[in-house]
Write a protein that holds these residues in place. Structure first.
Motif, PDB file in Angstrom:
ATOM      1  N   GLN A 138      46.391  50.294  40.559  1.00 46.86           N
ATOM      2  CA  GLN A 138      47.099  49.031  40.740  1.00 46.86           C
ATOM      3  C   GLN A 138      46.264  48.039  41.538  1.00 46.86           C
ATOM      4  N   GLN A 139      45.604  48.512  42.576  1.00 46.47           N
ATOM      5  CA  GLN A 139      44.778  47.637  43.393  1.00 46.47           C
ATOM      6  C   GLN A 139      43.607  47.088  42.594  1.00 46.47           C
ATOM      7  N   PHE A 140      43.038  47.913  41.731  1.00 45.85           N
ATOM      8  CA  PHE A 140      41.940  47.449  40.881  1.00 45.85           C
ATOM      9  C   PHE A 140      42.424  46.321  39.971  1.00 45.85           C
ATOM     10  N   LYS A 141      43.583  46.516  39.359  1.00 43.85           N
ATOM     11  CA  LYS A 141      44.119  45.485  38.462  1.00 43.85           C
ATOM     12  C   LYS A 141      44.381  44.185  39.212  1.00 43.85           C
TER      13      LYS A 141
ATOM     14  N   LEU B  65      41.156  42.485  40.007  1.00 44.40           N
ATOM     15  CA  LEU B  65      40.523  42.000  38.783  1.00 44.40           C
ATOM     16  C   LEU B  65      40.914  40.556  38.486  1.00 44.40           C
ATOM     17  N   VAL B  66      42.126  40.186  38.854  1.00 44.76           N
ATOM     18  CA  VAL B  66      42.633  38.864  38.475  1.00 44.76           C
ATOM     19  C   VAL B  66      42.940  37.963  39.670  1.00 44.76           C
ATOM     20  N   ASP B  67      42.635  38.425  40.887  1.00 44.16           N
ATOM     21  CA  ASP B  67      42.981  37.576  42.039  1.00 44.16           C
ATOM     22  C   ASP B  67      41.863  36.620  42.439  1.00 44.16           C
ATOM     23  N   GLY B  68      40.799  36.561  41.628  1.00 41.78           N
ATOM     24  CA  GLY B  68      39.707  35.651  41.899  1.00 41.78           C
ATOM     25  C   GLY B  68      38.624  36.212  42.786  1.00 41.78           C
ATOM     26  N   SER B  69      38.845  37.409  43.362  1.00 39.39           N
ATOM     27  CA  SER B  69      37.841  37.958  44.283  1.00 39.39           C
ATOM     28  C   SER B  69      36.524  38.262  43.589  1.00 39.39           C
TER      29      SER B  69
ATOM     30  N   PHE C 291      38.866  37.158  34.956  1.00 36.83           N
ATOM     31  CA  PHE C 291      38.833  37.315  36.409  1.00 36.83           C
ATOM     32  C   PHE C 291      39.662  36.246  37.119  1.00 36.83           C
ATOM     33  N   ALA C 292      39.877  35.097  36.453  1.00 41.45           N
ATOM     34  CA  ALA C 292      40.588  33.993  37.087  1.00 41.45           C
ATOM     35  C   ALA C 292      42.039  33.902  36.660  1.00 41.45           C
ATOM     36  N   SER C 293      42.510  34.838  35.811  1.00 34.40           N
ATOM     37  CA  SER C 293      43.853  34.746  35.255  1.00 34.40           C
ATOM     38  C   SER C 293      44.786  35.721  35.948  1.00 34.40           C
ATOM     39  N   THR C 294      45.991  35.257  36.232  1.00 36.19           N
ATOM     40  CA  THR C 294      46.988  36.137  36.848  1.00 36.19           C
ATOM     41  C   THR C 294      48.103  36.512  35.900  1.00 36.19           C
ATOM     42  N   GLY C 295      48.166  35.961  34.735  1.00 42.61           N
ATOM     43  CA  GLY C 295      49.254  36.290  33.815  1.00 42.61           C
ATOM     44  C   GLY C 295      48.913  35.958  32.384  1.00 42.61           C
ATOM     45  N   GLY C 296      47.645  35.950  32.020  1.00 43.75           N
ATOM     46  CA  GLY C 296      47.271  35.538  30.681  1.00 43.75           C
ATOM     47  C   GLY C 296      47.121  34.025  30.653  1.00 43.75           C
ATOM     48  N   LEU C 297      46.483  33.519  29.641  1.00 46.02           N
ATOM     49  CA  LEU C 297      46.277  32.086  29.529  1.00 46.02           C
ATOM     50  C   LEU C 297      47.555  31.394  29.056  1.00 46.02           C
ATOM     51  N   VAL C 298      47.938  30.367  29.798  1.00 45.87           N
ATOM     52  CA  VAL C 298      49.156  29.646  29.442  1.00 45.87           C
ATOM     53  C   VAL C 298      48.893  28.151  29.329  1.00 45.87           C
TER      54      VAL C 298
ATOM     55  N   ARG D  38      44.761  35.534  23.141  1.00 47.07           N
ATOM     56  CA  ARG D  38      44.695  36.876  22.557  1.00 47.07           C
ATOM     57  C   ARG D  38      43.415  37.595  22.958  1.00 47.07           C
ATOM     58  N   LEU D  39      42.308  36.876  22.954  1.00 52.77           N
ATOM     59  CA  LEU D  39      41.025  37.489  23.346  1.00 52.77           C
ATOM     60  C   LEU D  39      41.078  37.997  24.784  1.00 52.77           C
ATOM     61  N   ALA D  40      41.582  37.163  25.684  1.00 54.41           N
ATOM     62  CA  ALA D  40      41.639  37.560  27.094  1.00 54.41           C
ATOM     63  C   ALA D  40      42.539  38.768  27.297  1.00 54.41           C
ATOM     64  N   LYS D  41      43.669  38.760  26.619  1.00 50.87           N
ATOM     65  CA  LYS D  41      44.600  39.878  26.742  1.00 50.87           C
ATOM     66  C   LYS D  41      43.970  41.173  26.248  1.00 50.87           C
ATOM     67  N   ARG D  42      43.292  41.085  25.087  1.00 43.79           N
ATOM     68  CA  ARG D  42      42.680  42.288  24.517  1.00 43.79           C
ATOM     69  C   ARG D  42      41.510  42.786  25.376  1.00 43.79           C
TER      70      ARG D  42
END
Length: 574
Positions: free
Chosen positions: A325-328, A331-335, A483-490, A519-523
């Motif tokens: 969970q911490q890795f995930k 991965l997306v918190d910008g660090s 790396f910059a996304s927290t919920g997929g591209l919206v 779709r690319l980012a999600k996959r």
């Protein structure tokens, strides 16, 4: 000669159910050193031995000769009593302690076959009389016409021997007996160990005779009264008591007159079919009842092992799930866009120029992307790819190392599973192997991302845009977006790492369109998570395997409960 018809016969349900109980007990293990574990493990070993050495063999052959075990304290005179009953020195007696080491079984020649087989005491190797040696792992067989047919005398090691192996063997032999003759002395009859054995005899309702040896002149009545009182208090009032006066031995043997009453009692049992059947029934049923009564203790002890196993498993699950969970989250918190990754990406795209040109709109960019995106001559993505690899690898190994350390710390703190801790430490891959596997994972994932980019750019128009920009740059842009996304591209701006991440998103939208980028980012993120879970599972699996192979199983607990319940029900139904 057949015994009484009301006894269970070979092939009966009771025999089958007790056989099943023995099979289940063999699978009951106690690897965790929780409170009471060793006591319960010893109890299970005793129950297994009782089934193996006495209950099952006796149920299979109710008409076999009786086994009379003569046991007692060190130096009580057991061997001298055996020799005196026989009328010749057939077993060795010594002043050296411990005395009897290798048990000797004296039988009538007509009963030789019954004891030469491994029907009883199958773990003891048979040796014939007068064979040199003194191993506690052997049973010395001695034939003598002086022993009545249908009864054998077994001279056992001391129950309080200074040698632990002898004490264990003495207890095992007593548990395998149809009949006990318990020998103590006027000076030692109050000792704790003999009374512990007698309490065990009372709990199993075994047929028992007690010999009080070496009674000094003038104290016989007093000692007898005290001993009888103690026997009554422990439920052993029915046990006949034989007293032998203190005396000089004649060639190591007691005066025949002093053992006459004991010899007569044994002969009355051996010579009478009904008497033998009473002995068999009483001792066998008492042993089975006592054995079945231990079911709750065994089950409670095994439940404690299951609870410990589950707690250890929970420790591991908690630690490694937290790592995943911490890795995930990281991965997306910008660090991962900080430091060198951010710097290298800015070098590649020239973020300031791109931000100005974005104002003209994404639709215009799609057809003029080659004109707007002009990396510097000789500009390569290798530096940012290396920075991405290093950041991902460091994060992956750091989180996994933390989960391993947390799991080991939890196990060592509990302090009940040191063998499992040692096994895990031995089986875990080294830090170097973990880093090598992590590096391969990151490299393979970036290859996956490039493959996604190529597959998405299948049309001629999209392919041209990708080629005009560079497949590697587009792949890196996709990674930056992840790396910059927290919920997929919206849609809209991404606030992490400022305009740098916006550049990556808008570049991808200009090439593929907003929906395709989503779709690319999600996959791509899904493929990374799958690889990370496999990576973490490799180390977690070492812990899980150690727990799974510790020998504690809920199915065994269920079978144990069923086996005891079945044996108990069979006893009630008879």
């Amino acid at each position: 000669m057949p015994l009484m018809n009301d006894l269970p016969r070979p092939g009966s349900d009771l025999l089958e159910r007790l056989t099943r109980l023995g099979e289940v007990l063999e699978r009951v293990h106690f690897p965790f050193s929780v409170a009471g574990a060793q006591d319960t493990a010893d109890l299970v070993a005793d129950l297994e031995a009782q089934l193996r050495d006495y209950v099952l063999p006796r149920l299979q052959n109710l008409d076999a000769p009786l086994l009379c075990v003569i046991g007692g304290s060190t130096g009580a005179g057991k061997s001298a009593i055996v020799n005196s009953l026989i009328g010749e020195n057939v077993v060795r007696s010594s002043a050296i302690r411990p005395t009897t080491r290798r048990p000797a079984l004296v039988h009538n020649p007509a009963d030789a076959e019954a004891f030469a087989s491994v029907r009883v005491l199958p773990e003891l190797a048979r040796v014939s009389g007068n064979v040199a040696g003194d191993s506690a792992g052997e049973l010395e067989l001695i034939a003598s016409q002086a022993v009545p047919r249908g009864l054998a005398l077994l001279d056992a090691p001391d129950i309080d021997s200074v040698v632990e192996e002898n004490r264990r063997l003495a207890a095992q032999l007593l548990a395998a007996a149809d009949l006990w003759i318990f020998v103590t002395t006027a000076a030692r009859y109050g000792d704790a160990i003999p009374w512990a054995m007698l309490d065990d005899a009372a709990s199993r309702d075994i047929v028992l005779g007690i010999v009080l040896n070496r009674v000094p002149p003038g104290v016989g009545a007093e000692v007898r009264a005290d001993l009888v009182s103690r026997l009554e208090e422990r439920g052993l009032a029915r046990a006949p008591l034989f007293m032998i006066a203190e005396q000089e031995l004649n060639d190591g043997r007691i005066d025949p007159a002093d053992v006459a009453s004991l010899r007569a009692w044994l002969s009355s049992i051996a010579d009478d079919e009904a008497a033998r059947s009473v002995v068999v029934r009483q001792t066998l049923e008492g042993a089975i009842s006592a054995l079945v009564a231990q079911g709750e203790s065994v089950r409670a002890g095994y439940d404690a092992q299951l609870a410990t196993r589950d707690a250890l498993r929970w420790d591991v699950e908690t630690a490694f799930n937290a790592a995943d969970q911490q890795f995930k989250e990281n991965l997306v918190d910008g660090s991962l866009l900080r430091g060198e990754v951010l710097t290298r990406w800015q070098d590649v795209v020239g973020a300031g120029e791109w931000m100005r040109k974005l104002e003209s709109g994404v639709s215009a960019l799609r057809d003029r992307i080659a004109g707007y995106f002009k990396p510097s001559a000789g500009q390569s993505t290798s530096h940012i790819e290396d920075a991405i690899d290093d950041g991902l690898l460091a994060l992956l190994v750091e989180r996994t190392d933390a989960a391993i350390a947390q799991s080991l710390r939890a196990w060592e703190t509990v302090g009940v599973a040191q063998p499992l801790v040692d096994r895990v430490k031995s089986d875990l891959r080294s830090r170097a192997d973990r880093e090598a596997a992590g590096a391969a994972l990151v490299h393979d994932w970036r290859s996956d991302v490039l493959a996604l980019v190529r597959d998405q750019g299948a049309s001629k128009k999209t392919t041209a845009r990708v080629l005009a920009t560079s497949v590697n740059v587009v792949g890196v842009a996709l990674i930056v977006v992840i790396f910059a996304s927290t919920g997929g591209l919206v849609g809209g701006e991404i606030a992490v790492a400022g305009g740098t991440a916006v550049v990556a998103q808008k570049l991808l939208e200009a090439i593929f369109g907003e929906d395709a980028v989503r779709r690319l980012a999600k996959r791509a993120k899904q493929m990374l998570n799958e690889r990370v879970q496999q990576f973490i599972a490799a180390d977690r699996g070492v812990f899980d395997t150690a727990v799974a192979e510790c020998g504690v199983d809920v199915l065994v607990a269920q079978e144990l409960a069923e086996a005891f319940d079945a044996a108990r029900k069979n006893r009630r139904d008879r």
